[in-house]
Design a protein around this motif. Structure first.
Motif, PDB file in Angstrom:
ATOM      1  N   LEU A 285      28.146 149.294   5.018  1.00 35.15           N
ATOM      2  CA  LEU A 285      27.622 149.621   3.689  1.00 35.15           C
ATOM      3  C   LEU A 285      26.657 150.736   3.670  1.00 35.15           C
ATOM      4  N   LEU A 286      25.663 150.612   4.873  1.00 35.91           N
ATOM      5  CA  LEU A 286      24.893 151.813   4.803  1.00 35.91           C
ATOM      6  C   LEU A 286      25.527 153.101   4.809  1.00 35.91           C
ATOM      7  N   GLY A 287      26.631 153.199   5.591  1.00 31.52           N
ATOM      8  CA  GLY A 287      27.444 154.300   5.497  1.00 31.52           C
ATOM      9  C   GLY A 287      28.094 154.893   4.310  1.00 31.52           C
ATOM     10  N   GLU A 288      28.512 153.830   3.585  1.00 29.45           N
ATOM     11  CA  GLU A 288      28.934 153.922   2.270  1.00 29.45           C
ATOM     12  C   GLU A 288      27.862 154.355   1.213  1.00 29.45           C
ATOM     13  N   SER A 289      26.808 153.896   1.426  1.00 32.90           N
ATOM     14  CA  SER A 289      25.852 154.391   0.421  1.00 32.90           C
ATOM     15  C   SER A 289      25.142 155.597   0.845  1.00 32.90           C
TER      16      SER A 289
END
Lengths: 632, 323, 335
Positions: free
Chosen positions: A262-266
């Motif tokens: 999720l960090l990557g996606e955000s």
């Protein structure tokens, strides 16, 4: 990526939660083995395979060791192995990905082919393959996961490198004699950094989950060492006795994996384009141009104080079209001229009810082909406007559906609006293609758009507008993407069509010479407003300094080659940041204090109106003879 | 500054069905200190010719010479500099404009010497030297194109090739970039190949005009002569098609003849004989007796004709038939 | 003014010119050629696997305590004492006659084991794939239509975050969760073995949930991208009813990427069965390969890797052919 963007990624709630979780996990990874490392190894013969008790909240394993402590302590090993695998994977991927750019053409192609072949196989299959070679155990699993992920990472690097390597600035650097390695270090890698960071983060999550998978299968970490996957595998055997023993490590894996993903996606979301948010409609100022266009019963298009607003970054609204008044009479050809950003295309789209979804269109009055479309539902607009307004767009390459035959795309209009049969509709399509002088129309109707040349496609687009009898044809830069010789043909075709059908034509162009050739009347737009409107014959007597500068700054075949071209200082203002008053004032030689108030359109001659406090009256001395000679 | 010459330069892409000869045996001389304007429609191969000169695409035949010596190594090619069409794409978004220009400076220099040179170049193209530290993102298209020109000049080139450098610009800034090109050329005595699809733009800056059609130069000569008395019907068609004030669409020009093919031929499969014959207003479609156009390639005798025109009937001045 | 960039011609191009008359023949020729090359690489790797293992694979399989003459006899039986070239030729020759070797531990022919286990794995993967396609495409399209142009921010956020979270959970963890909820807590469904229809529910769900949501996300993004294309604006300018715009103009153009991703997902799901089978004690190849790796029974591992690999290559072939059929511009056919 800049510090700003990192901050923006963390401001996003998902990104913030993910980053927080990762910090927590990092602390746990450092602290847990120190605090509870020994306790997690302690066997308790008195409490073998227990369920939840006050002493062991998540129960114990077969040797009586506390499961909660073991899950906490396993954080370090699980994260460490995953990060190690990620590091190896990213390194191998970057090397493999950059290699084709470093090696010669042939060797590079071989590397690319090998990567492409490997990418076809799912990561798990590769991981199993490598696990066999490197042997069962933590070391083997790290290598297996790293090497299994490397091809897809390499491919990612390759595509990104290829995209950047195709850009002009890389070509320019090569022409300037920049060496291969400096090219990679200074131009390629920095410009692919963002997708790599994002994907490395996501990769870390994937590695963590894959590791858990291998350990769960018994192929990863071997006892007495343990990671989450191992604990999960052991716990699953006793899921009926103590579900927590399986669920706790499972939850740990999922939470940690998600935190990375999720960090990557955000981050990716912040780096990419942000979606437009819908907001409450903007408040419209009352029309400044009081009685702009006199009501005209003969008008096929009448717009008064037309505004198109888009949500701005700062939460406000920008108005790319800011109070345009426009009248087009039946059978008239009107040209709208302006530079990019002048709002001319958006004006046309708004008039035709085709403005983008995010746009908010308002007008004091808007009537198109006898219909007032504003405030009506989409279905009503479709019914009422039907085929009365035909559009011709700029890029004939992209304006046709690539997966549908041209004839069917034309016939569709008749089928939907006149409920005609397939055959009759297609026959009409062929007939209209013939009208616009598409050679061999029967054969052409069965072809796909990509089989047409640009000029033919634009003819077909005009034919599409002729499937029934339009009252208004709006052509938005219809010849910009075409060669001059083809441009002339398309313009002549528009003129013929106009003469035969009696439809009014609105031609939008950045090229005032093109407009002058086809149209009777010219509307000049600047910064979202109409600055002047005049009959083509009076172009030599243009009153607005902007119109005059446009005419003088564009060289034509009669321009004096021994004199410098007239220029306009500065550049058009950004729609979000327009000056108060006259938008052209900062670039205008004649501007003074009066120009701080926005000028309205006012008559400077019969049929000619200019929005300027200081209209010029001296005739232009450019290629004046030609202008007046031909059209007056 | 030296003389750049193309001798039978050929560039082919691909093989088999998708094969394409983008540049087909081009002979062209860019004399020292002059501007040669190269005009043609999209797909005519004019950009490919420029890219071949600087080594961005490999040639498959012929020779490109600088002062008679063939260009072979990268070092040779560096003596030619290319300015690209789209200034938004041709500057690295992550490098300051100073770095971009400095990167192109040849040889080893001290940091201060580099900075001084960058400042001089920025001034030369009419930009404030203080902007050396800014990134291209904050600049307008016209300003970026000035930076691109400065970068090309930084490499101390013998010849500058400008590939459609004003087509991506707004009409209101195009003029100032054209003025700059003209001033620089006069001030520095630049040798230039100036490429554009726009005949009016080419006319404004060029001493010599060459017209390209489907990979070949079909006419080349002094600008005034080519424009006032074109010898190739394609040049005439281009002149007639250029939108100009006072020329109404209804005034028929020879190329409006309904008998002519309206579609440009595919470069994958060029027509036999003269490549222009199906669109030619004085060719076999309007004058059936001229079968030679469909059979014999007029390229061979071009050197002996006026303006080196690739037309069997170059001796005849094209006239507009009465409507 | 765009000159085509010197695209690196495919290595097979020169031969293809002979097929120039028919683009389809050329495409199939080239594509089958690629399949053969890939298969050759796969076979070589499967063969090489046993030789890449550090140390003596037979010694490793039989254990350190095994008598040296037994090890040697086994090596001889497996042909490991022959020169490498001879071994490879023998291996390939045996492959063509359907002989994948014999298990080191059980002595059963590998082809028998695979023949017995393959149906369980294949049925699981295929059912799961069908479920993914049936669920994901309508869901993705519906979400695209609902959230176009920044509409329904709430629904969009809900969909994207839920699907991101669920799609990120690996199938074996999902499987464990499903076992806990439906097997242990509720006791509704069987959690181990392959039997009637009900035994399929949990494994298929575990295998297809993530890919389905991933696919729906991709379909949505693709459809939204197509909705921004100029030709959709043209369709709107024709005043076509929205349904017709979506069905005729948007979906067919989002198909290419949907197919591509679908192929990737199917490949992933075929191999993903390994983990799911191990959770649900599903008697397929996945159970076998894991136990064989642990038992160092290399011939079995070799055989199963070959089958998985060949399946993946076949899926890729089918996807490429479908893409060539679906795409009228035939960019794939052109090479």
């Amino acid at each position: 990526m800049g510090r700003e963007q990192w901050r923006a990624a963390l401001r996003n709630p998902v990104g913030a939660v993910a980053a927080g979780l990762l910090v927590l996990l990092a602390i746990l990874a450092i602290v847990a083995p120190i605090l509870w490392g020994d306790a997690a190894e302690e066997t308790d013969p008195a409490a073998l395979s227990q369920g939840s008790t006050s002493e062991h909240p998540l129960g114990t394993d077969a040797l009586g060791r506390d499961i909660l402590l073991r899950v906490l302590v396993a954080t370090r090993y699980s994260l460490g192995l995953a990060l190690l695998a990620t590091a190896i994977c990213v390194t191998a991927g970057v090397v493999l990905g950059v290699l084709p750019a470093v090696l010669g053409r042939r060797a590079g192609r071989l590397v690319t082919a090998a990567v492409n072949l490997a990418v076809a196989f799912p990561g798990l299959l590769l991981a199993l393959f490598f696990a066999v070679i490197f042997g069962v155990g933590a070391r083997g699993a790290v290598l297996a996961i790293a090497l299994a992920g490397a091809p897809s990472f390499a491919r990612l690097v390759q595509t990104n490198v290829a995209a950047v390597a195709g850009r002009d600035y890389v070509a320019a650097a090569r022409v300037a004699g920049v060496g291969r390695f400096r090219l990679i270090a200074r131009h390629l890698l920095p410009n692919i950094g963002e997708p790599l960071v994002v994907n490395a983060t996501v990769m870390a999550g994937t590695a963590l989950l894959s590791f858990a998978g291998l350990s769960f299968l018994g192929l990863g970490v071997q006892p007495p060492a343990y990671d989450w996957g191992r604990l999960l595998g052991e716990g699953l055997d006793r899921i009926y006795i103590n579900p927590a023993a399986a669920l706790a490590p499972g939850v740990a894996v999922v939470v940690a994996g998600l935190a990375f993903t999720l960090l990557g996606e955000s981050i990716a979301q912040v780096v990419g384009v942000r979606a437009v948010r819908r907001r409450r409609a903007p408040e419209t100022e009352p029309a400044m141009t009081a009685a702009a266009a006199e009501p005209d019963g003969d008008a096929v298009l009448a717009a008064d104080d037309l505004r198109v607003a888009f949500p701005a970054r700062d939460g406000g609204w920008t108005h790319p079209v800011d109070g345009v008044s426009l009248t087009v009479r039946r059978g008239e050809t009107v040209g709208i001229v302006g530079e990019s950003g002048s709002g001319k295309s958006l004006t046309a789209l708004a008039v035709a009810q085709l403005a983008p979804d995010a746009a908010h269109v308002t007008a004091g009055r808007l009537e198109v082909a006898g219909v007032a479309p504003l405030g009506r539902t989409g279905a009503e607009v479709r019914d009422l406007l039907g085929t009365r307004v035909a559009m011709v767009f700029q890029d004939p390459m992209t304006s046709f559906n690539p997966s549908m035959r041209v004839g069917r795309q034309l016939a569709e209009v008749t089928r939907v609006h006149e409920r005609q049969g397939k055959r009759a509709a297609l026959a009409r399509a062929v007939d209209r293609l013939r009208t616009v002088r598409v050679p061999a129309p029967e054969r052409r109707a069965h072809q796909y758009p990509h089989e047409f040349s640009g000029g033919m496609r634009q003819r077909a687009m005009i034919a599409m507008g002729l499937m029934s009898t339009p009252e208004l044809i709006i052509a938005d830069e219809p010849t910009t993407a075409l060669d001059v010789t083809v441009q002339r043909q398309v313009l002549r075709l528009l003129k013929d069509v106009q003469a035969e059908t009696g439809a009014a034509v609105v031609l939008i162009s950045h090229d005032i010479a093109v407009v002058a050739q086809l149209c009777e009347r010219v509307v000049v737009m600047y910064a979202g407003r109409v600055v002047e409107e005049l009959p083509v014959g009076r172009l030599g007597a243009a009153a607005h300094p902007y119109t005059r500068a446009l005419l003088a700054s564009v060289p034509d075949l009669a321009t004096d080659r021994d004199r410098p071209l007239a220029t306009i200082a500065g550049r058009p203002p950004d729609p979000a940041d327009r000056p108060e008053g006259c938008a052209f004032a900062p670039r205008c030689d004649f501007a003074d204090d009066a120009c701080r108030v926005r000028p309205g359109l006012s008559a400077v001659a019969p049929d000619q109106r200019a929005a300027c406090w200081h209209p010029r009256s001296r005739p232009l001395d450019l290629t004046l003879d030609a202008v007046t000679g031909g059209q007056a | 500054m030296r003389e750049l010459s193309f001798e039978g330069t050929t560039v082919r892409f691909g093989t088999g069905r998708s094969a394409l000869t983008a540049v087909d045996g081009v002979d062209l001389v860019v004399p020292q200190g002059q501007v040669v304007g190269l005009v043609g429609e999209s797909g005519s191969g004019k950009s490919t010719l420029a890219k071949a000169a600087v080594g961005l695409v490999p040639t498959t035949g012929g020779e490109i010479r600088l002062d008679g010596a063939p260009l072979r190594t990268g070092r040779d090619r560096r003596r030619l500099q290319l300015v690209f069409q789209d200034p938004h794409a041709s500057l690295d978004p992550r490098m300051t404009i100073g770095e971009s220009i400095s990167e192109a400076l040849p040889g080893r220099r001290r940091r201060s010497a580099r900075a001084a040179e960058v400042a001089r170049l920025l001034e030369l193209v009419g930009l404030d030297p203080a902007r050396a530290k800014s990134l291209p993102s904050g600049m307008s298209g016209g300003q970026r194109q000035r930076v691109a020109l400065a970068r090309a000049l930084a490499a101390e080139p013998e010849v500058v090739l400008a590939d459609e450098i004003t087509s991506a610009l707004d009409v209101s800034v195009q003029g100032s970039v054209l003025n700059l090109v003209r001033d620089l050329q006069r001030e520095l005595g630049l040798t230039m190949l100036f490429i554009s699809h726009n005949l009016s733009v080419v006319r404004y800056v060029s001493d010599v005009i060459a017209v390209m059609y489907l990979g070949r130069i079909v006419e080349a000569g002094p600008a005034d002569a080519v424009l006032s008395a074109p010898r190739h019907p394609y040049t005439r068609t281009l002149l007639d098609a250029a939108p100009a004030f006072g020329v109404a669409l209804d005034d028929p020009v020879p190329a409006d003849d309904q008998r002519l093919d309206t579609e440009a031929p595919s470069p994958h499969d060029p027509p036999p004989g003269c490549r222009f014959h199906r669109r030619c207003p004085i060719g076999p479609l309007t004058r059936p007796e001229r079968t030679i156009c469909a059979e014999t390639d007029p390229q061979s005798g071009a050197a002996d004709r006026p303006h080196r025109a690739a037309c069997h009937f170059a001796a005849e001045i094209l006239e507009v038939p009465a409507p | 003014m765009t000159a085509p960039v010197a695209a690196p011609p495919a290595p097979t191009r020169t031969r293809v010119s002979a097929w120039a008359g028919n683009p389809w023949a050329g495409f199939l020729f080239r594509r089958l050629g690629r399949l053969l090359v890939s298969l050759a690489v796969l076979v070589t790797l499967a063969f090489g696997m046993i030789h890449l293992i550090p140390g003596d694979p037979v010694r490793a399989a039989l254990g350190v305590t095994a008598p040296p003459d037994l090890v040697d006899a086994r090596r001889e039986a497996l042909g490991l004492n022959d020169p490498l070239g001879t071994q490879f030729v023998n291996y390939v020759r045996a492959l063509f006659s359907g002989d994948l070797g014999v298990s080191m531990t059980s002595g059963v022919p590998v082809s028998d084991t695979i023949g017995q286990r393959l149906p369980a794995t294949a049925s699981l993967a295929i059912v799961a794939f069908v479920v993914v396609m049936l669920a994901a495409i309508p869901l993705g399209l519906a979400m695209a239509v609902l959230t176009r142009g920044g509409r329904r921010r709430g629904a969009e956020l809900g969909f994207t975050s839920t699907s991101a979270v669920v799609a990120a959970i690996p199938e074996f963890l999902l499987a464990v969760g499903l076992v806990f909820v439906f097997g242990v807590s509720l006791g509704w469904l069987p959690v181990a073995g392959r039997g009637g229809g009900s035994s399929y529910v949990l494994p298929v769900l575990a295998l297809s949930l993530g890919p389905a949501l991933l696919m729906a996300r991709i379909v949505r993004v693709e459809a939204l991208a197509v909705m921004d294309e100029d030709f959709v604006r043209t369709a709107r300018a024709k005043r076509l009813p929205p349904l017709r715009v979506y069905v005729r103009h948007v979906f067919p153009n989002a198909l290419t990427s949907t197919l591509t991703i679908g192929g990737l997902l199917l490949s992933g799901m075929i191999v993903g069965t390994v983990l799911v089978e191990n959770v649900f004690a599903w008697p397929g190849m996945g159970m076998t390969i894991v136990s064989s790796i642990l038992a160092k029974d290399y011939p079995v591992v070799q055989g199963i890797v070959l089958v998985y690999g060949a399946a993946v290559l076949l899926v890729n072939l089918v996807v490429d052919v479908l893409l060539a059929v679906a795409d009228p511009r035939s960019t794939i056919r052109e090479g």
